[in-house]
Design an enzyme around this catalytic site. Structure first.
Site, PDB file in Angstrom:
ATOM      1  N   HIS A 101       3.232  -4.024   0.120  1.00 48.84           N
ATOM      2  CA  HIS A 101       2.617  -3.529   1.355  1.00 48.84           C
ATOM      3  C   HIS A 101       2.455  -2.022   1.274  1.00 48.84           C
ATOM      4  O   HIS A 101       3.180  -1.340   0.560  1.00 48.84           O
ATOM      5  CB  HIS A 101       3.453  -3.922   2.577  1.00 48.84           C
ATOM      6  N   CYS A 104       5.285   1.275   1.984  1.00 51.03           N
ATOM      7  CA  CYS A 104       6.533   0.668   1.513  1.00 51.03           C
ATOM      8  C   CYS A 104       7.552   1.778   1.229  1.00 51.03           C
ATOM      9  O   CYS A 104       7.311   2.644   0.383  1.00 51.03           O
ATOM     10  CB  CYS A 104       6.285  -0.159   0.254  1.00 51.03           C
TER      11      CYS A 104
HETATM   12 CO    CO Z   1       8.557  -2.342   1.252  1.00 49.73          CO
END
Ligand code: CO
Length: 214
Positions: A101, A104
């Site tokens: 993602h 992060c």
């Molecule tokens: Co992460």
């Protein structure tokens, strides 16, 4: 139902949710308890903002899940390997998704060198990726954009690692294997970015069978 997040409220919410579910479908939990046959294995980051079932509208029983900090795949991680083996050999999942993602914390800390203690060891592989792709990353002026790209590179690297596991190797040899997918979840917009994978390159190096189709 408004969810609150005190500890006590979690258990109250649970009871409320069960009551709601049973009102909709009295046999819901009876069916759920029979067994699982999930088509997907999901390997993602432990970040609390990523309940993948919610983001994808998947019902319980559909996604077999493994999560760790920054969605890492190590060939000596018994936890991940046992999840992978069970998913591929026993559950016979059709798809394996590695999902990172943007934003992060693990990726950013690894990149900026601010990790400490065990997490520093855990995310060292991401620092290696950053060193390997220094030229490409340095060319991205915006810091967040650069981290976003590193999140993508991290997912692709972990999929490559996955191909090297004995579990996947055996599945490839047997000709019955799941399809591999790399995702990055954009928390700021909620959307999943499906990454192109260097399939031909991986085939060339024998990491994927020649007949693999994405
Ligand atoms: Co992460």
């Amino acid at each position: 139902m408004e969810n609150k997040t005190t500890y006590e409220q979690l258990l109250i919410n649970n009871k409320d949710w069960v009551t709601e579910k049973l009102a909709e479908d009295p046999s819901y939990f009876g069916r759920l308890s029979v067994g699982q046959n999930p088509p997907f294995l999901y390997i993602g980051c432990s970040d609390s903002r990523l309940p993948i079932d919610l983001f994808t509208g998947a019902d319980p029983g559909k996604i077999f899940i493994h999560r760790n900090v920054a969605n890492q795949v190590f060939l000596n991680d018994m936890n991940l390997l046992s999840v992978l083996e069970y998913a591929v050999k026993v559950l016979k999942v059709e798809h394996v998704i590695i999902c990172g993602h943007y934003k992060c914390g693990g990726v950013e800390a690894a990149y900026s060198g601010t990790t400490m203690n065990i997490v520093e060891n855990w995310t060292m592989n991401i620092r290696d990726i950053a060193m390997e792709y220094k030229k490409e990353l340095d060319a991205i002026e915006d810091y967040q954009e650069r981290l976003n790209r590193l999140s993508e590179l991290n997912v692709i690297r972990q999929l490559r690692q996955l191909c090297k596991t004995s579990v996947m190797h055996a599945a490839f040899n047997e000709g019955a294997y799941p399809k591999l997918h790399g995702w990055v979840l954009d928390i700021a917009h909620g959307l999943i970015n499906e990454l192109p994978l260097p399939i031909d390159e991986w085939k060339e190096y024998g990491l994927l069978p020649a007949g693999y189709q994405s």
